[in-house]
Write a protein that holds these residues in place. Sequence first.
Motif, short mmCIF file in Angstrom:
data_model
loop_
_atom_site.label_atom_id
_atom_site.label_comp_id
_atom_site.label_asym_id
_atom_site.label_seq_id
_atom_site.Cartn_x
_atom_site.Cartn_y
_atom_site.Cartn_z
N LEU A 223 -3.52 52.12 -34.02
CA LEU A 223 -3.17 50.91 -34.77
C LEU A 223 -3.05 49.68 -33.86
O LEU A 223 -2.10 48.92 -33.91
CB LEU A 223 -1.87 51.13 -35.56
N CYS A 224 -4.07 49.51 -33.02
CA CYS A 224 -4.05 48.46 -32.00
C CYS A 224 -5.10 47.39 -32.28
O CYS A 224 -6.25 47.68 -32.62
CB CYS A 224 -4.29 49.09 -30.63
N ILE A 225 -4.67 46.15 -32.14
CA ILE A 225 -5.53 44.97 -32.28
C ILE A 225 -5.60 44.30 -30.92
O ILE A 225 -4.56 44.00 -30.32
CB ILE A 225 -4.96 43.99 -33.32
N ARG A 226 -6.81 44.08 -30.43
CA ARG A 226 -7.00 43.43 -29.13
C ARG A 226 -7.75 42.11 -29.34
O ARG A 226 -8.62 42.02 -30.20
CB ARG A 226 -7.80 44.32 -28.18
N VAL A 227 -7.41 41.12 -28.52
CA VAL A 227 -8.06 39.81 -28.59
C VAL A 227 -8.53 39.40 -27.20
O VAL A 227 -7.81 39.56 -26.22
CB VAL A 227 -7.07 38.74 -29.13
N MET A 228 -9.78 38.89 -27.14
CA MET A 228 -10.30 38.27 -25.93
C MET A 228 -10.70 36.85 -26.32
O MET A 228 -11.61 36.66 -27.13
CB MET A 228 -11.50 39.02 -25.39
N MET A 229 -9.99 35.88 -25.77
CA MET A 229 -10.25 34.47 -26.06
C MET A 229 -10.93 33.88 -24.83
O MET A 229 -10.38 33.92 -23.73
CB MET A 229 -8.92 33.76 -26.34
N THR A 230 -12.13 33.35 -25.01
CA THR A 230 -12.88 32.74 -23.91
C THR A 230 -12.60 31.24 -23.94
O THR A 230 -12.90 30.57 -24.93
CB THR A 230 -14.38 33.02 -24.07
N VAL A 231 -12.04 30.74 -22.83
CA VAL A 231 -11.49 29.39 -22.80
C VAL A 231 -12.05 28.60 -21.62
O VAL A 231 -12.16 29.14 -20.51
CB VAL A 231 -9.95 29.45 -22.69
N ASN A 232 -12.37 27.34 -21.85
CA ASN A 232 -12.71 26.42 -20.77
C ASN A 232 -11.40 25.85 -20.23
O ASN A 232 -10.63 25.23 -20.97
CB ASN A 232 -13.60 25.29 -21.28
N THR A 233 -11.14 26.08 -18.94
CA THR A 233 -9.87 25.66 -18.35
C THR A 233 -10.02 25.49 -16.85
O THR A 233 -10.93 26.04 -16.24
CB THR A 233 -8.76 26.69 -18.65
N GLU A 234 -9.12 24.75 -16.26
CA GLU A 234 -9.06 24.60 -14.80
C GLU A 234 -7.98 25.51 -14.21
O GLU A 234 -7.76 25.52 -13.00
CB GLU A 234 -8.79 23.14 -14.42
#
Length: 124
Positions: free
Chosen positions: A86-97
């Motif tokens: 019952l696991c939800i995983r998130v990968m957020m690809t972000v432009n950042t310094e």
Amino acid sequence: MVRGVRGATTIEDNTKQEIISATEKLLREMIDANNIKATDVAQILVSTTDDINACFPAAAVRLLEGWTFVPVMCMKEIPVPDSLPLCIRVMMTVNTEVEQSDITHIYLEKAILLRPDLTKHIDS
């Protein structure tokens, strides 16, 4: 530069309300902890274990004001024996310094077991 911000949470029951609520909470904590703006996000990938199928957890992104145009996709995790259910995983690809070592990855509920070495926030 582009960085990945990771997050994961677990739910108790495979219901639409619980999936959306848990995913929204996870996303908000990832966003707040890393000062992320929607315009800096290239994409969000959301995966679930096989036991989650009551709805698409990525729908929670649409509850965030200003996030309408962020591309989101759901997928299934590979079914590894004895993996966290019952696991939800998130990968957020972000432009950042922000340096890679300064990214705050968020693991909530039982998902803190996945990466205790990265867990800076504990919510159980």
